[in-house]
Design an enzyme around this catalytic site. Sequence first.
Site, PDB file in Angstrom:
ATOM      1  N   ARG A  13      26.200  11.570 -12.596  1.00 14.47           N
ATOM      2  CA  ARG A  13      24.934  11.563 -13.330  1.00 14.47           C
ATOM      3  C   ARG A  13      24.434  13.031 -13.926  1.00 14.47           C
ATOM      4  O   ARG A  13      23.418  13.281 -13.974  1.00 14.47           O
ATOM      5  CB  ARG A  13      23.711  11.093 -12.481  1.00 14.47           C
ATOM      6  N   TYR A  59      24.992  -6.625  -8.235  1.00 11.34           N
ATOM      7  CA  TYR A  59      23.888  -6.524  -9.470  1.00 11.34           C
ATOM      8  C   TYR A  59      23.979  -8.022 -10.120  1.00 11.34           C
ATOM      9  O   TYR A  59      22.836  -8.617 -10.246  1.00 11.34           O
ATOM     10  CB  TYR A  59      24.090  -5.443 -10.456  1.00 11.34           C
ATOM     11  N   ARG A  62      15.931  10.933 -25.079  1.00 11.42           N
ATOM     12  CA  ARG A  62      15.501   9.850 -24.401  1.00 11.42           C
ATOM     13  C   ARG A  62      14.153   9.478 -25.202  1.00 11.42           C
ATOM     14  O   ARG A  62      14.192   8.179 -25.498  1.00 11.42           O
ATOM     15  CB  ARG A  62      15.238   9.911 -22.962  1.00 11.42           C
ATOM     16  N   ASP A 112      26.357   3.176 -18.764  1.00 13.04           N
ATOM     17  CA  ASP A 112      25.924   2.718 -17.468  1.00 13.04           C
ATOM     18  C   ASP A 112      27.144   1.675 -17.169  1.00 13.04           C
ATOM     19  O   ASP A 112      27.667   1.184 -17.893  1.00 13.04           O
ATOM     20  CB  ASP A 112      24.441   1.959 -17.428  1.00 13.04           C
ATOM     21  N   ARG A 147      17.807  12.546 -16.309  1.00 10.00           N
ATOM     22  CA  ARG A 147      16.532  13.202 -16.429  1.00 10.00           C
ATOM     23  C   ARG A 147      16.078  14.374 -15.772  1.00 10.00           C
ATOM     24  O   ARG A 147      14.882  14.971 -16.145  1.00 10.00           O
ATOM     25  CB  ARG A 147      15.621  11.841 -16.010  1.00 10.00           C
TER      26      ARG A 147
HETATM   27  O1  CP3 Z   1      26.982  10.483 -14.937  1.00  8.07           O
HETATM   28  C1  CP3 Z   1      26.625  10.350 -15.980  1.00  8.07           C
HETATM   29  O2  CP3 Z   1      25.827  11.238 -16.412  1.00  8.07           O
HETATM   30  C2  CP3 Z   1      27.057   9.226 -17.284  1.00  8.07           C
HETATM   31  C3  CP3 Z   1      26.045   8.130 -17.164  1.00  8.07           C
HETATM   32  C4  CP3 Z   1      25.707   7.428 -16.000  1.00  8.07           C
HETATM   33  C5  CP3 Z   1      24.421   6.578 -16.099  1.00  8.07           C
HETATM   34  N1  CP3 Z   1      24.550   5.546 -14.881  1.00  8.07           N
HETATM   35  C6  CP3 Z   1      23.536   7.048 -16.766  1.00  8.07           C
HETATM   36  C7  CP3 Z   1      22.131   6.361 -16.356  1.00  8.07           C
HETATM   37  C8  CP3 Z   1      26.621   6.582 -15.041  1.00  8.07           C
HETATM   38  C9  CP3 Z   1      28.104   7.215 -14.691  1.00  8.07           C
HETATM   39  C10 CP3 Z   1      25.852   5.618 -14.289  1.00  8.07           C
HETATM   40  C11 CP3 Z   1      26.415   5.044 -13.338  1.00  8.07           C
HETATM   41  C12 CP3 Z   1      25.700   4.026 -12.638  1.00  8.07           C
HETATM   42  N2  CP3 Z   1      24.432   3.185 -13.035  1.00  8.07           N
HETATM   43  C13 CP3 Z   1      25.907   3.613 -11.221  1.00  8.07           C
HETATM   44  C14 CP3 Z   1      26.922   4.202 -10.306  1.00  8.07           C
HETATM   45  C15 CP3 Z   1      26.509   5.388  -9.771  1.00  8.07           C
HETATM   46  C16 CP3 Z   1      25.396   5.534  -8.620  1.00  8.07           C
HETATM   47  O3  CP3 Z   1      24.530   6.230  -8.954  1.00  8.07           O
HETATM   48  O4  CP3 Z   1      25.609   4.939  -7.775  1.00  8.07           O
HETATM   49  C17 CP3 Z   1      24.799   2.663 -10.873  1.00  8.07           C
HETATM   50  C18 CP3 Z   1      24.582   2.197  -9.523  1.00  8.07           C
HETATM   51  C19 CP3 Z   1      24.126   2.563 -12.133  1.00  8.07           C
HETATM   52  C20 CP3 Z   1      22.962   1.472 -12.057  1.00  8.07           C
HETATM   53  C21 CP3 Z   1      21.702   2.055 -12.682  1.00  8.07           C
HETATM   54  N3  CP3 Z   1      21.540   2.677 -13.841  1.00  8.07           N
HETATM   55  C22 CP3 Z   1      20.541   2.074 -12.062  1.00  8.07           C
HETATM   56  C23 CP3 Z   1      20.258   1.742 -10.525  1.00  8.07           C
HETATM   57  C24 CP3 Z   1      19.530   2.624 -12.897  1.00  8.07           C
HETATM   58  C25 CP3 Z   1      18.091   3.207 -12.601  1.00  8.07           C
HETATM   59  C26 CP3 Z   1      17.719   4.030 -11.496  1.00  8.07           C
HETATM   60  C27 CP3 Z   1      17.030   5.173 -11.811  1.00  8.07           C
HETATM   61  O5  CP3 Z   1      17.356   6.344 -11.772  1.00  8.07           O
HETATM   62  O6  CP3 Z   1      15.835   5.102 -12.498  1.00  8.07           O
HETATM   63  C28 CP3 Z   1      20.206   3.119 -14.182  1.00  8.07           C
HETATM   64  C29 CP3 Z   1      19.579   3.751 -15.120  1.00  8.07           C
HETATM   65  C30 CP3 Z   1      20.298   4.946 -15.723  1.00  8.07           C
HETATM   66  N4  CP3 Z   1      21.704   5.235 -15.888  1.00  8.07           N
HETATM   67  C31 CP3 Z   1      19.798   6.140 -16.184  1.00  8.07           C
HETATM   68  C32 CP3 Z   1      20.852   7.181 -16.596  1.00  8.07           C
HETATM   69  C33 CP3 Z   1      20.590   8.453 -17.113  1.00  8.07           C
HETATM   70  C34 CP3 Z   1      18.304   6.434 -16.192  1.00  8.07           C
HETATM   71  C35 CP3 Z   1      17.565   5.819 -17.468  1.00  8.07           C
HETATM   72  C36 CP3 Z   1      16.441   6.319 -18.155  1.00  8.07           C
HETATM   73  O7  CP3 Z   1      16.912   7.546 -18.769  1.00  8.07           O
HETATM   74  O8  CP3 Z   1      15.461   6.035 -17.947  1.00  8.07           O
END
Ligand code: CP3
Length: 339
Positions: free
Chosen positions: A23, A148, A36, A73, A27
């Site tokens: 990640r 999910y 964003r 994602d 943010r």
């Molecule tokens: O790593 C990186 O920089 C690449 C981008 C990336 C995102 N999500 C961007 C994202 C990657 C590799 C993921 C993987 C992901 N997504 C996982 C596996 C990794 C982990 O954390 O276990 C999972 C479980 C998800 C599912 C997911 N996506 C959730 C639970 C959420 C919301 C949670 C939160 O942080 O609010 C997301 C949204 C998400 N994916 C964001 C980002 C940057 C936040 C979205 C925003 O900008 O509002």
Amino acid sequence: MTSRFLEACWRRPVDRPPVWVMRQAGRYLPEYRAIRRKAGDFLTLCRTPELAADVTLQPVRRFGLDAAIVFSDILTPLVPLGIELSFTPGPHIGNPIRHPSDVRRLTVPVPWTGTGFLDETLERVRQALDPDTALLGFCGAPWTLASYLVEGTTSRSFTRIKQFALTFPGAFAGLADRLADAMAAYLRSQVEHGAQAVQIFDSWLGTLGREDAREWALAPAVRLFEQLGDLGVPRIYFANGAGHLLDELASMPCEVIGIDWRTGLSEAAAKLGGHAIQGNLDPGVLMGPPEVIRQRTLAMLAQAPRTGYIANLGHGITPDVPVSHMTAFVRTVQESHHA
Ligand code: CP3
């Protein structure tokens, strides 16, 4: 051209451990928040290659990381299967899977289509990246994606997915196999468009005991990895919360195992000698003062294997981490040298 990251994946000697962060585009970075806002919603950002490529490159430019992970994602490739997805900001599935007939309505495109935006993002990033910086593709593991799909959102208890797997074992196995095959095709397409390594995120592996983990999570992940063997790129399995599964992980058909901070690094290295190891600083440590971050990072490096090691956090960086604290972590690794 030699990538320190790819060399470490293949367990070849490097001058210092490569470093990147799960990640890393997100943010906690002001430049991410600016783009964003411009994009409006998160899925639009993922689907706009020009913006997604820029966001992918932001942390690489700022910190000089050894790898970029393409911005998307784990849930975006479920849309081509017929899933209604939104983020508010947590993920929400409009048509969750609750019955075996819902599995039959999932359509897996053969050959893979529906994520052309990601192919273009990968091509743009690869063109802009320094040749020594590796580009990673990724997907969710079958168990994590199935969680999910059945829960419909992030769950605390995982009761719905366990109820589904226990009540409809045949339908669950069919779902896991379908997800494995779809993700194999999806990762293949990512490699064809520039990904040089692939990571499979099994974020919810740690919700399972040994027997269930073997059947519901590891077997479908093996099925996915085996379809990628001919690509010749390193395969990384992020096995979150899997300290109790090290014996099982030792036989995973992949090159790298990613571990979380509850799993001991030296113990994992000893038991997983046939794999490179990635991890595993507690992301919460980045909330401490920079000097403490430095000490904890050095302590982690002291436990790491000499070859076949990639420095990372044990899970994704959180949005409240100050940028200077991320710098403290990355610099400490970059300034370390294997004696
Ligand atoms: O790593 C990186 O920089 C690449 C981008 C990336 C995102 N999500 C961007 C994202 C990657 C590799 C993921 C993987 C992901 N997504 C996982 C596996 C990794 C982990 O954390 O276990 C999972 C479980 C998800 C599912 C997911 N996506 C959730 C639970 C959420 C919301 C949670 C939160 O942080 O609010 C997301 C949204 C998400 N994916 C964001 C980002 C940057 C936040 C979205 C925003 O900008 O509002």
